[in-house]
Structures are given as C-alpha cells and as structure tokens.
Design an enzyme around this catalytic site. Structure first.
Site, short mmCIF file in Angstrom:
data_model
loop_
_atom_site.label_atom_id
_atom_site.label_comp_id
_atom_site.label_asym_id
_atom_site.label_seq_id
_atom_site.Cartn_x
_atom_site.Cartn_y
_atom_site.Cartn_z
N ASP A 31 0.81 -1.11 -0.01
CA ASP A 31 -0.13 0.06 0.25
C ASP A 31 0.83 1.26 -0.11
OD1 ASP A 31 -1.93 -1.68 0.28
OD2 ASP A 31 -2.59 -1.22 2.06
N LYS A 113 -10.01 4.26 10.77
CA LYS A 113 -10.43 4.00 9.05
C LYS A 113 -10.25 2.30 8.91
CE LYS A 113 -9.27 5.10 4.48
NZ LYS A 113 -8.69 3.99 3.93
N GLU A 171 -18.20 -0.77 5.97
CA GLU A 171 -17.05 -1.40 5.58
C GLU A 171 -17.39 -2.86 5.94
OE1 GLU A 171 -14.94 0.64 4.06
OE2 GLU A 171 -13.04 -0.43 4.06
N CYS A 422 23.72 -27.49 16.92
CA CYS A 422 25.29 -27.50 16.92
C CYS A 422 25.41 -28.66 18.19
CB CYS A 422 25.96 -26.22 17.01
SG CYS A 422 27.54 -26.34 17.35
N CYS A 428 32.20 -24.04 20.12
CA CYS A 428 31.43 -23.45 19.03
C CYS A 428 31.48 -21.96 19.44
CB CYS A 428 30.13 -23.85 18.72
SG CYS A 428 29.06 -22.62 17.79
S1 IVH Z 1 -16.21 7.80 4.76
C1 IVH Z 1 -16.86 10.39 1.46
N1 IVH Z 1 -15.25 6.39 7.21
O1 IVH Z 1 -12.13 4.20 3.16
C2 IVH Z 1 -16.32 9.62 2.39
N2 IVH Z 1 -14.63 5.42 5.06
O2 IVH Z 1 -10.39 5.85 1.37
C3 IVH Z 1 -16.66 8.27 2.33
N3 IVH Z 1 -13.23 3.70 5.10
O3 IVH Z 1 -14.33 4.09 0.57
C4 IVH Z 1 -15.77 7.38 3.21
N4 IVH Z 1 -13.25 3.50 7.22
O4 IVH Z 1 -13.92 2.00 2.23
C5 IVH Z 1 -15.19 6.58 5.89
N5 IVH Z 1 -14.80 5.54 9.02
C6 IVH Z 1 -14.46 5.31 7.88
C7 IVH Z 1 -14.06 4.55 6.99
C8 IVH Z 1 -13.97 4.68 5.73
C9 IVH Z 1 -12.74 2.94 6.08
C10 IVH Z 1 -12.90 3.47 3.80
C11 IVH Z 1 -14.02 3.34 2.85
C12 IVH Z 1 -13.71 4.58 1.89
C13 IVH Z 1 -12.12 4.42 1.96
C14 IVH Z 1 -11.78 5.63 1.35
#
Ligand code: IVH
Length: 674
Positions: A31, A113, A171, A422, A428
């Site tokens: 990533d 996230k 998610e 060993c 050793c």
């Molecule tokens: S909000 C317009 N909140 O991150 C904003 N996204 O990189 C919409 N994701 O597509 C996303 N945790 O798959 C939001 N707490 C969170 C999130 C989250 C994971 C993911 C989601 C999104 C991606 C964006």
C-alpha cells in the site's frame, strides 16, 4: 522520458495495480509503494498542466468492476478519501476548511479507518433489497446474496420513521481472529493463504458462491448514508446513533473542537492500534456538522470535509537476499531471512526469523524471493508469505545444513524436537558469544560495558575461551584495542569486580542452563540456598521445587554432570566469584498480597522497581512481567503505558506507588531511591 510519457506510463502502471488489488485481490506492491506512485502521478499531472482525462486513476475511485458479477449502479456515487501522511498535510486540510468557512469554530469527528471494503446497502421499506461494492464509485458489483450471509448486517431495519429508500454505507472487514482461522484452514486444505485481512475479506465477499462467503466470518461497521440519508440526520454523531438504532454495529468515535487535539489523539491512537481486534490503516477526520460538510463540498474523487490520516503501513513487500543460520546460546540453529531493508510499522526492518526448519519449509522462503512482511504493534517482524510467482519456482529451496555454520560440528536433532542444534558445545564460538552475553546480562551477573561487539572480538581474538576467563582478563591487551580508552577499561574492571558476589538466583540464571529462566533460578535459589546444593540435589529434591518439572530437573542434572561445567564453576570459585547464600525470609501468612499475581509497570519515585519486586516476593506475592486476565493487581508508576491500558481493558485492579509503599511498609519520606 518527457513528463507526458511519464504520466502515461504511471497511469498504465497504477491501473494495473488497481486491477490486481480490486479484482484479483492479490496486490503485487505494498500500500505504501502504491501511495508513492499515486502521489507521483498527481504531482506530474499538476506539472503538465493539461486537463486530466476522466479515466486517469487520479480522477477515478477504485477500479473497473469484474465481469463475473452483475453490475450495481450507485445513484449517489461512493467516494474516496484524500490521504494525509503527515501533520503538515492535516494542517493544510484544516486551513482549507477554516478559510472556506471563514471560521474555525466547528467540531471534527474522528473514526478509525477500517481496512476492508466499502459497500452500499439499499433498504426499501426497511428491507435489504440490494448490496453493491464500491467498484469505480459509480458502478459496483452486485453482492447481495453474499452480504446477506454477514451476521452484522440486518435484513430488516429496526425502528420507526425510516425513509422509504435508505442506503447505508460502511465497511465489510474480517477480524484478525477470523483471518487467522481462515488462513489455517486454507493451509490445511493446501490452498494459498491470504496476505492480510483486507484481501481475505475482499476475496470472501466477492465469491460467486454465497455459501463460501457464509463460511468466512465477515463483519461490518456502518459509517455513512447514501439515498434517503440527506435531511434525515444533521451530523455524523447523530448518524452514528441512528445507525446503531437501526441495528448496525458502529465504531467508537471521538469529537474534538480543535485540530491540535485531533493530532494528539492520532499520536496516542497509533500505539493502541494493534490492540483493536481488526486492522485499521489510519484515522478518518470529518467535519461533524452535515450543513458545514455541504458548504465545503467535494473535489473530483473525495470530499473536502474529510481526510484519512494514515498510519505507517504494517505490511511491506521486500526481497530476501539470503537465508542465514544463527547459532544461539544453547546451540539451537535458527534460519533467519536477511532482506533488503524496508520500512514497516514505522521502523526499518532487514531481518526476520523463520523460527525453525519446519517453518522455513512451510513458508517455502527461497533466496531471491519477494516476500510480504508484517510488523504490527511491538510484534517482531515476520514473513507472512512468499510472492508465489514463476521466479519463485525457478529458485532452489534453501538447503538445511548438516554441520554448524560457525564451527563445523555436526548438527543434531533430538527425538521429538523441532529444533536442530550444533553439537559443538562451548568450542563453538557462536554459542560461546551468546553464552557470554547471557552471562553478563542485567538479570545475570549484571556486568556493564560488555556489548555484543566487544564480546565477539574477545572470543575471535582468543582473549576469552569460557565464562570464567572474564575474571582473568588480560586488560593490557584490551587497552591496545581501538575504542578501548582508559575510562572504559577502568569501568569494565570495576563492573567485573562488583559482580563477584551475585545474588544466587542471578548466578544460577547467568549459567544459562537449558529451561532455567529467571523464575526457575529464583525458585532453585530460595529452595536450596547455595549453588553446591543445586549441584548435589537429586531428582526428587528438584521436583519438589515450585515450577520444576521432569524436563527442567533433567536439564539441571545434566548440566552439573558435565565435567567441563564443573571445571568452570571451580575456576570461577578460584577467581573469587562467590554467590551469596540465599536466605528466604519468613513470609507473613496473612499479608493481603500473599499469593497474588502482581505486575509492576512504569517508574517509581521512591523505590527501584527490582527492589520492589524482591520485597513483594518476600511478602509472598508473585510478580510477573505481563498483564493477563489472571493478574490480580497492577501497580502502576509514572509513565505506565500499554500494561496499564491492558489492565484497564481487562478490568484488573490498578493501584499506584502510594499503595505499594504502604504494603511494603515504607515511609517514603525516609526511603530514598538507590
Ligand atoms: S467515510 C466520502 N469512514 O475508506 C467519504 N470511510 O479511502 C466516504 N473507510 O471508501 C468514506 N473506514 O471504504 C469513511 N470510518 C470510515 C472509514 C472509511 C474505512 C474506507 C471506505 C472508503 C475508503 C476511502
């Protein structure tokens, strides 16, 4: 290459990576490396100054959808989030918003996230009618049947006044525990393991047969709304409450009214990240108020009112340069992968243990292979899996040595044991170096100034040939070595002399008998009092000691049967090393700490931690180094970190220094730290 050519090449390259990530669920770069390419393309497009075509990866969300699924059109697009990799980028995000709103009087909501994949769930009259992946944001894949197998996602919404059409966004992810269980069963079935929980969740959700999805334990967190959501709630915090009320799991969130607090929270969260039962790759900061979100608006692929502040990647892709065989203190030989240095989990990593030959063969790591490595939290970095490409198959499997790489003695494997060893013993040099490092370590003889490098040189230049020769060192030769100034020599001399009358438990530990760690050494010392008594103890006497089982007893007896060891002990004695006799103080029977498992953490103002530990032991408590559900009390001093947090999470009783001093009956006005 012109900028234009480079932009073209990057677009092709990134599209290819998108395809591997989103469609095949098998990325070929990490990533972090992907982010670098993406940012490079963004910068070059800016420099080029030409209109950016709508099919450039920087304008698109995700990747085209797989032909294997029916398309699922999103009436309201699913967007992406802009990333911030450092504080400056977060500050710039905040500045932009403050300027647009002409104020900085607003709240940010902070959510983890989740590292999974986004889905849009469409409910009509509160019943789930369809579910689609994000796809390119506009059209995703219809995964309704598969989503119906996820226990966290309600088929029917709870509550009243639900809009006729309501889309919920969130998610789909796989917990770390389910991921491990899945990979174990993949392994048993001879199937390829998944590289990480995200790939596993994507691979499991995007199955053509929903029965397979049902077997994979997927989970879900809701964090947003699409159709029908507008006007229904006014802020993200309100939304979370509603989502919860409708029957969805939601994550914990925090609300802050200034960006400094947000950033501080991020720093603190970074260290706690690995304690969550699922993978996250950062925190998302969002303007909480929906009307302010509307005011700030969007850019091409993401909202201006939100940003993802990424954590250092816990996974990275690198190349194994070679596999070396390391010889440990007890002669165990361990395969170790030496890799091209790479940053993972925030630190540079260039080595990973492969534990033993079985593990090496299971992972089938070969020299030259591309490998995924992972380092989560404080965990030692490990190779998760090899990139199983054509090149891997053309390489030769790593040969298992039959003689020690350090001393050429034969390698033996005891019956029923996985480890290879060993047979060279202390002849050793590798074993001798390790043995010496252990001997002088803090919990052993506690000799300062003897680092690994110096020990290695002393052994290589024949200044030392066993542990006893430390007390008969040729300091005049040592003084001629580079880096060995007068002060260092004097300090070392003093430190060696000071170690001549060690605590018996320390001495027994320092000898490095197999299976005799600090606790066993202490139990032996307390039960038998002198090392001569330990030497002379028969099996029954040893088995009567707490924590000593048949294997430990056998190991102690075989240590003292070895003529070479007795000779060394005699020499140590002749050179003036006399461990103190261990006298156990009578333990008060009814002390409140008697029999309690206690953990000391952090630093204390009025007592040294090691002294406190000893005194607690004298009171009959059982001090331990790690917090578990079996811990009775955690005694937390200043700057107590993760152990305190773990105790809080497990509901273990926590007390401070004052209680400790009271228990130890120390009046802290007179007690001074040594
Ligand atoms: S909000 C317009 N909140 O991150 C904003 N996204 O990189 C919409 N994701 O597509 C996303 N945790 O798959 C939001 N707490 C969170 C999130 C989250 C994971 C993911 C989601 C999104 C991606 C964006």
């Amino acid at each position: 290459m012109t900028i234009k050519d480079e932009v073209q090449a990057l677009r092709v390259q990134i599209k290819e990576h998108n395809y591997r990530y989103y469609i095949l669920n098998e990325p070929s770069i990490s990533d972090a490396d992907y982010d670098v390419l993406f940012r490079k393309l963004e910068a070059l497009e800016q420099r080029l100054g030409e209109p950016i075509p709508s099919d450039s990866p920087t304008e698109m969300v995700g990747a085209p959808i797989s032909q294997a699924f029916t398309p699922c059109e999103h009436i309201m697009s699913l967007l992406s989030l802009a990333n911030a990799f450092d504080t400056e980028e977060v500050q710039a995000f905040h500045q932009r918003i403050a300027e647009m709103l002409d104020s900085d009087d607003y709240d940010y909501i902070v959510e983890p996230k989740i590292d999974g994949l986004a889905v849009n769930l469409r409910y009509e009259s509160a019943v789930l009618v369809s579910a689609g992946t994000r796809g390119d944001g506009r059209v995703g894949e219809n995964v309704t049947d598969n989503v119906r197998t996820i226990a966290d996602i309600p088929w029917r919404l709870e509550g009243e006044n639900i809009p006729d059409v309501l889309e919920i966004r969130g998610e789909v992810y796989m917990s770390k525990a389910s991921f491990q269980a899945l990979n174990q069963s993949q392994d048993l079935a001879g199937e390829k393991p998944f590289a990480n929980p995200r790939n596993a969740s994507a691979g499991s959700l995007r199955q053509l047969d929903a029965r397979i999805t049902a077997q994979r334990k997927l989970s879900f967190f809701a964090y947003g709304v699409g159709m029908g959501g507008k006007g229904w709630v006014r802020s993200q915090t309100e939304l979370f409450e509603c989502l919860h009320g409708l029957g969805f799991p939601v994550q914990d969130y925090r609300l802050f009214s200034n960006i400094e607090d947000v950033l501080q929270y991020y720093e603190a969260f970074k260290t706690k990240r690995s304690e969550l039962p699922y993978d996250i790759d950062g925190l998302v900061f969002k303007l909480n108020d929906f009307s302010l979100q509307d005011e700030v608006g969007f850019v091409a692929r993401s909202p201006r009112w939100a940003i993802a502040h990424k954590f250092p990647a816990e996974e990275a892709l690198t190349t194994v340069e070679k596999v070396i065989w390391q010889v440990g203190r007890t002669g165990v030989i361990t395969p170790v992968a030496v890799m091209l240095p790479v940053s993972v989990g925030g630190v540079m990593v260039s080595r990973a243990t492969l534990h033993n030959t079985q593990e090496l063969q299971r992972k089938d790591v070969r020299e030259g292979d591309q490998v995924w490595i992972r380092r989560a939290g404080d965990v030692i970095p490990e190779i998760v899996r090899v990139v199983d490409d054509k090149a891997h198959l053309q390489r030769l499997p790593v040969a298992i040595p039959d003689v020690c790489p350090e001393c050429s003695a034969l390698i033996v494997q005891e019956e029923g044991q996985i480890a290879i060893r060993c047979s060279g013993g202390l002849s050793c040099p590798a074993q001798l170096k390790e043995r010496l490092s252990h001997f002088v370590s803090r919990h052993g003889m506690d000799i300062e100034g003897l680092g690994e490098k110096l020990i290695a040189r002393m052994v290589d230049e024949d200044l030392i040939h066993d542990i006893a020769s430390l007390y008969d060192l040729d300091f005049s030769t040592l003084a001629t070595w580079s880096g060995m100034g007068e002060k260092k020599i004097t300090n070392l001399q003093q430190s060696i002399t000071a170690s001549q009358h060690p605590d018996l438990a320390h001495f027994l530990y320092a000898l490095g008998m197999r299976h005799v760690g600090q606790t066993t050494a202490r139990n032996l010392a307390e039960a038998l009092g002198t090392w001569e008594h330990v030497r002379d103890a028969d099996e029954a006497a040893l088995l009567a000691i707490s924590d000593v089982g048949a294997e430990v007893a056998a190991s102690i007896q075989s240590f003292f049967k070895e003529a070479h060891n007795i000779e060394i002990l005699q020499r140590l004695c002749d050179l003036g090393v006399r461990p103190q006799t261990c006298v156990v103080k009578a333990r008060p029977k009814d002390h409140p700490l008697s029999g309690k498992r206690v953990v000391l953490t952090g630093s204390f103002e009025h007592i040294k931690r090691s002294d406190a530990q000893q005194q607690l032991r004298d009171l009959g408590a059982k001090p331990s180094g790690s917090v578990s559900k079996n811990t009775d009390i955690v005694i937390a001093g200043e700057k107590a970190g993760s152990k305190r947090e773990k105790a809080e999470a497990l509901g273990v009783k926590i007390v401070g220094e004052a209680e400790l001093l009271a228990w130890l009956d120390i009046n802290h006005k007179v007690a001074t730290k040594k």
